[in-house]
Design a protein around this motif. Structure first.
Motif, PDB file in Angstrom:
ATOM      1  N   ASN A   1       0.879  -1.120  -0.075  1.00  0.00           N
ATOM      2  CA  ASN A   1       0.059   0.049  -0.118  1.00  0.00           C
ATOM      3  C   ASN A   1       0.923   1.370  -0.082  1.00  0.00           C
ATOM      4  OD1 ASN A   1      -2.296  -1.561   0.009  1.00  0.00           O
ATOM      5  ND2 ASN A   1      -2.594  -1.371   2.241  1.00  0.00           N
ATOM      6  N   ALA A   2       1.950   1.201   0.843  1.00  0.00           N
ATOM      7  CA  ALA A   2       2.767   2.196   0.724  1.00  0.00           C
ATOM      8  C   ALA A   2       3.483   2.577  -0.640  1.00  0.00           C
ATOM      9  CB  ALA A   2       4.047   2.205   1.682  1.00  0.00           C
ATOM     10  N   LEU A   3       3.898   1.535  -1.408  1.00  0.00           N
ATOM     11  CA  LEU A   3       4.339   1.687  -2.818  1.00  0.00           C
ATOM     12  C   LEU A   3       3.372   2.216  -3.604  1.00  0.00           C
ATOM     13  CD1 LEU A   3       6.856  -1.151  -2.705  1.00  0.00           C
ATOM     14  CD2 LEU A   3       7.533   1.141  -2.993  1.00  0.00           C
ATOM     15  N   LEU A   4       2.100   1.525  -3.402  1.00  0.00           N
ATOM     16  CA  LEU A   4       1.120   1.942  -4.642  1.00  0.00           C
ATOM     17  C   LEU A   4       0.836   3.481  -4.327  1.00  0.00           C
ATOM     18  CD1 LEU A   4      -0.993  -1.150  -4.274  1.00  0.00           C
ATOM     19  CD2 LEU A   4       0.167  -0.592  -6.363  1.00  0.00           C
ATOM     20  N   ALA A   5       0.992   4.053  -3.233  1.00  0.00           N
ATOM     21  CA  ALA A   5       0.817   5.413  -3.120  1.00  0.00           C
ATOM     22  C   ALA A   5       1.675   6.512  -3.774  1.00  0.00           C
ATOM     23  CB  ALA A   5       0.682   5.908  -1.491  1.00  0.00           C
ATOM     24  N   HIS A   6       2.742   5.664  -4.083  1.00  0.00           N
ATOM     25  CA  HIS A   6       3.626   6.587  -5.222  1.00  0.00           C
ATOM     26  C   HIS A   6       2.977   6.593  -6.647  1.00  0.00           C
ATOM     27  CE1 HIS A   6       7.226   7.492  -7.703  1.00  0.00           C
ATOM     28  NE2 HIS A   6       7.932   7.795  -6.328  1.00  0.00           N
ATOM     29  N   PRO A   7       3.154   8.120  -6.882  1.00  0.00           N
ATOM     30  CA  PRO A   7       2.477   8.239  -8.358  1.00  0.00           C
ATOM     31  C   PRO A   7       2.768   7.551  -9.576  1.00  0.00           C
ATOM     32  CG  PRO A   7       3.652  10.227  -7.751  1.00  0.00           C
ATOM     33  CD  PRO A   7       3.424   9.270  -6.663  1.00  0.00           C
ATOM     34  N   GLU A   8       3.991   6.835  -9.341  1.00  0.00           N
ATOM     35  CA  GLU A   8       4.525   6.112 -10.934  1.00  0.00           C
ATOM     36  C   GLU A   8       4.332   4.931 -10.625  1.00  0.00           C
ATOM     37  OE1 GLU A   8       8.628   7.715 -11.760  1.00  0.00           O
ATOM     38  OE2 GLU A   8       7.791   9.690 -12.279  1.00  0.00           O
ATOM     39  N   VAL A   9       4.025   4.164  -9.329  1.00  0.00           N
ATOM     40  CA  VAL A   9       3.930   2.749  -9.072  1.00  0.00           C
ATOM     41  C   VAL A   9       2.620   2.415  -9.667  1.00  0.00           C
ATOM     42  CG1 VAL A   9       3.902   0.701  -7.587  1.00  0.00           C
ATOM     43  CG2 VAL A   9       5.730   2.712  -7.253  1.00  0.00           C
TER      44      VAL A   9
ATOM     45  N   VAL B   1      11.188  -7.409   0.957  1.00  0.00           N
ATOM     46  CA  VAL B   1      11.689  -6.795  -0.054  1.00  0.00           C
ATOM     47  C   VAL B   1      10.632  -6.349  -1.010  1.00  0.00           C
ATOM     48  CG1 VAL B   1      13.909  -7.674  -0.183  1.00  0.00           C
ATOM     49  CG2 VAL B   1      12.065  -8.762  -1.376  1.00  0.00           C
ATOM     50  N   ALA B   2      10.596  -5.876  -2.022  1.00  0.00           N
ATOM     51  CA  ALA B   2       9.332  -5.349  -2.713  1.00  0.00           C
ATOM     52  C   ALA B   2       9.803  -5.425  -4.206  1.00  0.00           C
ATOM     53  CB  ALA B   2       8.942  -4.137  -2.398  1.00  0.00           C
ATOM     54  N   PHE B   3       8.684  -6.044  -5.105  1.00  0.00           N
ATOM     55  CA  PHE B   3       8.722  -5.684  -6.619  1.00  0.00           C
ATOM     56  C   PHE B   3       7.763  -5.059  -6.897  1.00  0.00           C
ATOM     57  CE2 PHE B   3      10.584  -9.690  -4.943  1.00  0.00           C
ATOM     58  CZ  PHE B   3      11.826  -9.914  -5.822  1.00  0.00           C
ATOM     59  N   VAL B   4       8.160  -3.801  -8.248  1.00  0.00           N
ATOM     60  CA  VAL B   4       6.925  -3.057  -8.451  1.00  0.00           C
ATOM     61  C   VAL B   4       6.939  -3.033 -10.108  1.00  0.00           C
ATOM     62  CG1 VAL B   4       6.968  -1.680  -6.264  1.00  0.00           C
ATOM     63  CG2 VAL B   4       8.501  -1.164  -8.493  1.00  0.00           C
ATOM     64  N   THR B   5       6.088  -2.454 -10.704  1.00  0.00           N
ATOM     65  CA  THR B   5       5.867  -2.066 -11.922  1.00  0.00           C
ATOM     66  C   THR B   5       5.561  -0.512 -11.885  1.00  0.00           C
ATOM     67  OG1 THR B   5       3.624  -2.604 -12.225  1.00  0.00           O
ATOM     68  CG2 THR B   5       5.203  -4.613 -13.046  1.00  0.00           C
ATOM     69  N   LEU B   6       6.174   0.098 -13.019  1.00  0.00           N
ATOM     70  CA  LEU B   6       5.595   1.564 -13.216  1.00  0.00           C
ATOM     71  C   LEU B   6       5.070   1.863 -14.355  1.00  0.00           C
ATOM     72  CD1 LEU B   6       9.644   2.671 -12.367  1.00  0.00           C
ATOM     73  CD2 LEU B   6       7.734   2.418 -10.900  1.00  0.00           C
ATOM     74  N   ALA B   7       4.361   3.199 -14.440  1.00  0.00           N
ATOM     75  CA  ALA B   7       3.662   3.569 -15.137  1.00  0.00           C
ATOM     76  C   ALA B   7       4.609   4.020 -16.546  1.00  0.00           C
ATOM     77  CB  ALA B   7       2.852   4.955 -14.900  1.00  0.00           C
ATOM     78  N   PRO B   8       4.181   3.869 -17.640  1.00  0.00           N
ATOM     79  CA  PRO B   8       4.918   4.065 -18.950  1.00  0.00           C
ATOM     80  C   PRO B   8       5.410   5.536 -18.961  1.00  0.00           C
ATOM     81  CG  PRO B   8       2.617   3.170 -19.542  1.00  0.00           C
ATOM     82  CD  PRO B   8       2.619   3.481 -18.243  1.00  0.00           C
ATOM     83  N   GLY B   9       6.878   5.480 -19.201  1.00  0.00           N
ATOM     84  CA  GLY B   9       7.339   6.691 -19.220  1.00  0.00           C
ATOM     85  C   GLY B   9       8.056   7.300 -17.903  1.00  0.00           C
ATOM     86  N   ALA B  10       7.830   6.497 -16.612  1.00  0.00           N
ATOM     87  CA  ALA B  10       8.081   6.843 -15.465  1.00  0.00           C
ATOM     88  C   ALA B  10       9.688   6.292 -15.103  1.00  0.00           C
ATOM     89  CB  ALA B  10       7.320   5.814 -14.461  1.00  0.00           C
ATOM     90  N   ASP B  11      10.049   7.282 -14.250  1.00  0.00           N
ATOM     91  CA  ASP B  11      11.705   7.386 -14.121  1.00  0.00           C
ATOM     92  C   ASP B  11      12.088   6.993 -12.704  1.00  0.00           C
ATOM     93  OD1 ASP B  11      11.049  10.018 -13.317  1.00  0.00           O
ATOM     94  OD2 ASP B  11      12.188  10.998 -14.659  1.00  0.00           O
ATOM     95  N   ALA B  12      11.286   6.622 -11.889  1.00  0.00           N
ATOM     96  CA  ALA B  12      11.500   6.506 -10.511  1.00  0.00           C
ATOM     97  C   ALA B  12      12.581   5.445 -10.506  1.00  0.00           C
ATOM     98  CB  ALA B  12      10.390   6.273  -9.594  1.00  0.00           C
ATOM     99  N   THR B  13      13.723   5.448  -9.455  1.00  0.00           N
ATOM    100  CA  THR B  13      14.417   4.511  -9.478  1.00  0.00           C
ATOM    101  C   THR B  13      14.013   3.482  -8.199  1.00  0.00           C
ATOM    102  OG1 THR B  13      15.964   5.875  -7.900  1.00  0.00           O
ATOM    103  CG2 THR B  13      16.346   6.118 -10.248  1.00  0.00           C
ATOM    104  N   ALA B  14      14.990   2.556  -8.466  1.00  0.00           N
ATOM    105  CA  ALA B  14      14.693   1.561  -7.148  1.00  0.00           C
ATOM    106  C   ALA B  14      14.630   2.156  -5.784  1.00  0.00           C
ATOM    107  CB  ALA B  14      15.484   0.132  -7.566  1.00  0.00           C
TER     108      ALA B  14
END
Length: 626
Positions: A485-493, A511-524
């Motif tokens: 839930n914390a990661l999903l609150a990030h606008p690019e996740v 540990v966590a695994f995520v996918t990002l929105a197209p064009g997102a540039d957030a780093t791990a």
């Protein structure tokens, strides 16, 4: 009563003979209060508790006999009764371990329903647990015991509409108590001052019955907020007896340091010792987190002639590295549970100390302990034999939700039935009191543990992984949803899943695994920092975040976390073996629902160093020649 209460229980073969006598004919006390009353009658002058102020003052305990403990519990329970607490009312307990907290917990089960809460949880989670517990009184660490907890408790008590806020003081406090600043509409006082005004000879209210609720304990929840598991008095007394019958000796001394908001602390180190009249040596507020305790631990064992203790694997890993600088011949065995035991921790502790580690298995929904090993009859690979009157089986859950019982030796979801299975979770407060719901965990008297295991013909449980997703970090349960839930609150996740990665110190870390929105540039690293800032407790902060193109799913599109656990395992093992030239590769695979680390070796490679490194993890692994 002696023969009925204490059957011969020394080997795995004794189980059938024990169960030939119905549990109802054993003469067990009906409630935790009756258990305490019995102990005070049998051993009035025997020391019940020796509570250390902290690791530095390990030779200056506060001590009470069984008769004194009963008198204090009467005073505390009568104080709660005078404040208006009745049988179905909750008493919340928010404090680190101290002398007064042990008394307050037993008194809460006598006057109403104890609701111990971890002060390390987020403020929002504590507030929700207070609401669901139905607590009218909050007993919290006072300003001289834990100032930050006290300040939070003042705010929480007002928001929750509590009728009273009572302060606990440190063990062996000096003269005088700190001033407690008043709050309009809220009764604020020191527990000790109010209790001193009450009679110690008896409880003035109606005593509880075996079927009444004794306590509600929080455990991992599917929505992020911990679930609240209800325990009856019969649940707790029967489990405490099973633990005591298995190996706690009548002339023993137990060491305790786990926090009292955990069922292990209450069942293994409070209630079970009451059955045998044991003396329990309690660590200070920091428990096993007190670094001063470790430097003096073996001296402590020698001074108090400790015969047994209970802790999580990380504790034994630390103790294995401490030179044995005292006579510890009194220590007969040590109980380990709450998280998987790495073979290297077992081997390291036993070789360094000569003390056998006795593994156990349990969960809050089955009160506490459901299986224990035998010190002199080890069953390698097992977490222990089922305790008397608890039945266990492995089941296959079909696509339509039906259970199919599996034969001995086959891996399936572990199910438990018997007198320790809880009546349900407290899901809400209604006009008639607490609303209890099994939330899909209960079926015809059987509890779905969420663990994968196989059971042998003698009732020994062999864990094979977890069907549920709970992350267990050093014995502390972390619900993956709070990280996700914390990661999903990030606008690019766009998607997030959290799992446990094997760790040689903590058992596993999140540990966590995520996918990002197209064009997102957030780093791990940015996402890891974001999650750390937004999780409700720092124990849940992920050690790493990995960005993937897509998260693994099943054939029907459901998330498939075993694949992520396999990848996390591969990463942990590969890191541990990276400097070994004989290792040609590491894979993490899922076999029958369980994760296995497969390590490739070059022909003729020396396997000993690889096996030693792998033994430090609580994982399943195998070696394959490349």
């Amino acid at each position: 009563m002696g023969d009925r209460l204490w059957p011969t229980y020394d080997t795995p073969d004794d189980l059938a003979g024990i169960e030939a006598v119905p549990l109802g004919d054993r003469g067990l006390p009906g409630t935790t209060y009756e258990l305490l009353f019995r102990a005070a009658r049998l051993w009035p002058d025997r020391v019940a508790l020796s509570v250390l102020p902290d690791g530095e003052r390990w030779e200056q305990p506060a001590e009470r006999s069984y008769a004194e403990l009963l008198g204090d519990v009467h005073r505390y329970a009568n104080m709660l009764h005078a404040l208006g607490v009745r049988r179905t009312d909750g008493i919340a307990l928010l404090a680190p371990n101290c002398d007064e907290l042990i008394t307050a917990t037993l008194a809460a089960e006598l006057a109403g329903i104890a609701a111990p809460i971890n002060s390390g949880l987020s403020r929002e989670h504590i507030a929700e647990l207070l609401r669901r517990s139905g607590a009218r009184v909050l007993v919290a660490a006072g300003p001289d015991l834990a100032p930050e907890v006290w300040e939070s408790a003042r705010e929480l008590a007002v928001e929750a509409g509590m009728e009273a806020l009572l302060a606990l003081g440190p063990t062996r406090v000096g003269p005088g108590e700190p001033e407690l600043h008043p709050i309009d509409g809220l009764r604020i006082a020191h527990v000790s001052a109010l209790a001193a005004e009450q009679p110690p000879d008896a409880f003035v209210g109606p005593a509880p019955s075996a079927t009444d609720l004794a306590a509600v304990f929080h455990t991992g929840g599917t929505t992020g907020t911990p679930k609240l598991a209800a325990h009856t008095h019969a649940n707790e007394v029967s489990d405490a007896w099973m633990i005591a019958a298995n190996g706690l000796l009548s002339d023993g001394v137990m060491f305790a340091a786990l926090p009292l908001f955990h069922v292990n602390a209450l069942l293994v180190t409070v209630l079970a010792p009451l059955f045998r009249g044991l003396r329990v040596i309690w660590a200070g507020p920091l428990g096993y987190r007190d670094q001063a305790l470790y430097s003096r631990f073996w001296k402590l064992v020698e001074r108090y002639r400790v015969t047994t203790m209970s802790a999580v694997p990380t504790v034994y890993s630390v103790l294995a590295g401490r030179p044995v600088d005292a006579d510890i011949s009194s220590l007969r065995f040590a109980v380990v549970g709450a998280s998987p035991l790495p073979p290297a921790v077992r081997d390291g502790f036993e070789s360094a100390t000569g003390i056998r580690l006795v593994e156990g298995y349990g969960l809050t929904e089955a009160t506490c302990v459901s299986a224990l090993s035998f010190p002199h009859h080890p069953r390698p690979g097992s977490v222990g034999q089922r305790l008397p009157y608890q039945q266990v089986k492995a089941v296959q859950v079909t696509a339509d939700g039906e259970w199919v019982d599996l034969l001995a030796g086959r891996v399936g979801v572990l199910a438990i039935s018997g007198p320790t299975v809880f009546p349900g979770y407290v899901t809400d407060r209604g006009p008639d009191g607490r609303v209890l719901d099994g939330l899909g965990k209960l079926r015809d008297g059987w509890l779905d543990t969420g663990d994968l295991a196989w059971v042998d013909a003698d009732g020994f449980i062999h864990l094979a992984g977890r069907a549920k997703d709970l992350i267990i970090r050093g014995g502390h349960n972390i619900e993956p949803a709070v990280i996700e839930n914390a990661l999903l609150a990030h606008p690019e996740v766009t998607a997030a899943q959290a799992v446990g990665r094997p760790d040689v110190h903590a058992g596993e870390v999140p540990v966590a695994f995520v996918t990002l929105a197209p064009g997102a540039d957030a780093t791990a690293e940015e996402l890891r920092a974001w999650a750390s800032d937004h999780v409700p407790e720092q124990a849940a902060a992920p050690k790493a975040v990995t960005v993937l193109d897509a998260l693994p799913v099943t054939l029907v599109g459901k998330p498939f976390k075993p694949a992520l656990r396999a990848e996390a395992t591969r990463e942990a093992v590969a890191e541990a073996l990276r400097d070994m030239p004989s290792v040609t590769g590491v894979q993490g695979v899922v076999e029958d629902g369980a994760v296995v680390a497969v390590v490739g070796l070059a022909p003729g490679a020396d396997e000993s160093s690889v096996k030693e490194a792998l033994g430090r993890f609580a994982i399943t692994w195998r070696l394959e020649l490349s």
